[in-house]
Design an enzyme around this catalytic site. Sequence first.
Site, PDB file in Angstrom:
ATOM      1  N   ARG A   1       0.824  -1.217   0.000  1.00 31.27           N
ATOM      2  CA  ARG A   1       0.000   0.000   0.000  1.00 31.27           C
ATOM      3  C   ARG A   1       0.856   1.265   0.000  1.00 31.27           C
ATOM      4  NH1 ARG A   1      -3.726  -1.439   5.046  1.00 31.27           N
ATOM      5  NH2 ARG A   1      -1.596  -1.805   5.759  1.00 31.27           N
TER       6      ARG A   1
ATOM      7  N   LYS B   1       3.834 -15.088 -13.388  1.00 31.82           N
ATOM      8  CA  LYS B   1       5.171 -14.794 -13.911  1.00 31.82           C
ATOM      9  C   LYS B   1       5.685 -13.578 -13.153  1.00 31.82           C
ATOM     10  CE  LYS B   1       7.107 -15.010 -18.266  1.00 31.82           C
ATOM     11  NZ  LYS B   1       8.166 -15.983 -18.061  1.00 31.82           N
TER      12      LYS B   1
ATOM     13  N   GLU C   1       8.556 -28.685 -15.207  1.00 32.01           N
ATOM     14  CA  GLU C   1       8.972 -27.958 -16.410  1.00 32.01           C
ATOM     15  C   GLU C   1      10.466 -27.711 -16.314  1.00 32.01           C
ATOM     16  OE1 GLU C   1       7.370 -23.968 -16.634  1.00 32.01           O
ATOM     17  OE2 GLU C   1       7.326 -23.752 -14.475  1.00 32.01           O
TER      18      GLU C   1
HETATM   19  N1  PMP Z   1       8.305 -21.991 -17.968  1.00 25.97           N
HETATM   20  C1  PMP Z   1       8.922 -20.970 -17.369  1.00 25.97           C
HETATM   21  C2  PMP Z   1       9.308 -21.098 -15.948  1.00 25.97           C
HETATM   22  C3  PMP Z   1       9.218 -19.799 -18.093  1.00 25.97           C
HETATM   23  O1  PMP Z   1       9.819 -18.781 -17.499  1.00 25.97           O
HETATM   24  C4  PMP Z   1       8.868 -19.737 -19.457  1.00 25.97           C
HETATM   25  C5  PMP Z   1       9.239 -18.538 -20.280  1.00 25.97           C
HETATM   26  N2  PMP Z   1       8.379 -17.473 -20.068  1.00 25.97           N
HETATM   27  C6  PMP Z   1       8.206 -20.818 -20.043  1.00 25.97           C
HETATM   28  C7  PMP Z   1       7.939 -21.930 -19.260  1.00 25.97           C
HETATM   29  C8  PMP Z   1       7.771 -20.790 -21.468  1.00 25.97           C
HETATM   30  O2  PMP Z   1       6.681 -19.911 -21.606  1.00 25.97           O
HETATM   31  P1  PMP Z   1       6.389 -19.145 -22.967  1.00 25.97           P
HETATM   32  O3  PMP Z   1       6.196 -20.175 -24.014  1.00 25.97           O
HETATM   33  O4  PMP Z   1       5.134 -18.390 -22.673  1.00 25.97           O
HETATM   34  O5  PMP Z   1       7.544 -18.272 -23.234  1.00 25.97           O
END
Ligand code: PMP
Length: 292
Positions: A105, A151, A184
Amino acid sequence: MGLKIYLNGALVEKEDAKISVYDHGLLYGDGVFEGIRSYNCLVFKLDEHIERLYESAHTLLLEIPLTKKQMKDAVVRTLKANKLRDAYIRLVVTRGTGDLGLDPRKCKVATVFIITDNIVLYPAELYEKGMEIITVPTVRNVSEAVNPQVKSLNYLNNVMAKIEAVNSGYQEAIMINALGYVAECTGDNIFTVKRGTLMTPPQYMGTLRGITRDSVLALARMAGIPAIEQVLTRHEVFNADEVFLTGTAAEIIPVVKVDGRRIGAGEPGPLTRKLLKAFRGATRSQGTRYSL
Ligand code: PMP
């Protein structure tokens, strides 16, 4: 004249694009970002990236002082100012300048900046020969703590994993989630191919819903290739016929070895090649057009 940066509504020289040391983006990683690409004056999936940016901000209760339309216009304005046909676009919104406490804030207005620059690509050889990756010890953030769908500027989870990869001599790494399933990579999504079916972990595995990932799933389905979201263990990755990674910067990178296990024939597979071709076709034929 040097590179121009969009900063809070103005285009300023790179050297003058500075923000306060009291900005909570810096003090606490309190902010959100997107990485976007343009190909020959076409911004690929701009709407999708803007949508994801605003969703990330919404979850953080971070109000972006621009409408989505204004944000898109700002991206195009920055690209035009820098006369960039092919660009990497980094869109950042921070909580803004506050005091030394956590309380958001105290930050009256969000900081918005847009960097458009030449893209640094992986070497072409990697797409021909494929990449070798490893699994790293740092597990992917659990959704109940820092949700990987957001993100955010707090990317330490990924930075730690990247350090572990680099320490071992690799450029990318598989991150496992707290349950032991494949989530991932540090900056890319992961796909496997087994008996003709394309698979990628679902979001609830701690997987960012990548925009390239979504595009690849759509392209595969359009081509009649079965494509599903599937919980994956490392065993399934090791024994896949093909493995590849997807991301805005990387596009589609073939993976030929994981933790020392050869994948398939040890070279980029036919489906990976086919999808890369289709994806590159899409990036060069669709998007938000701008003129220089
Ligand atoms: N996973 C992570 C953790 C990322 O930072 C990204 C890149 N932005 C991706 C996957 C791939 O996402 P994008 O295809 O939207 O770039």
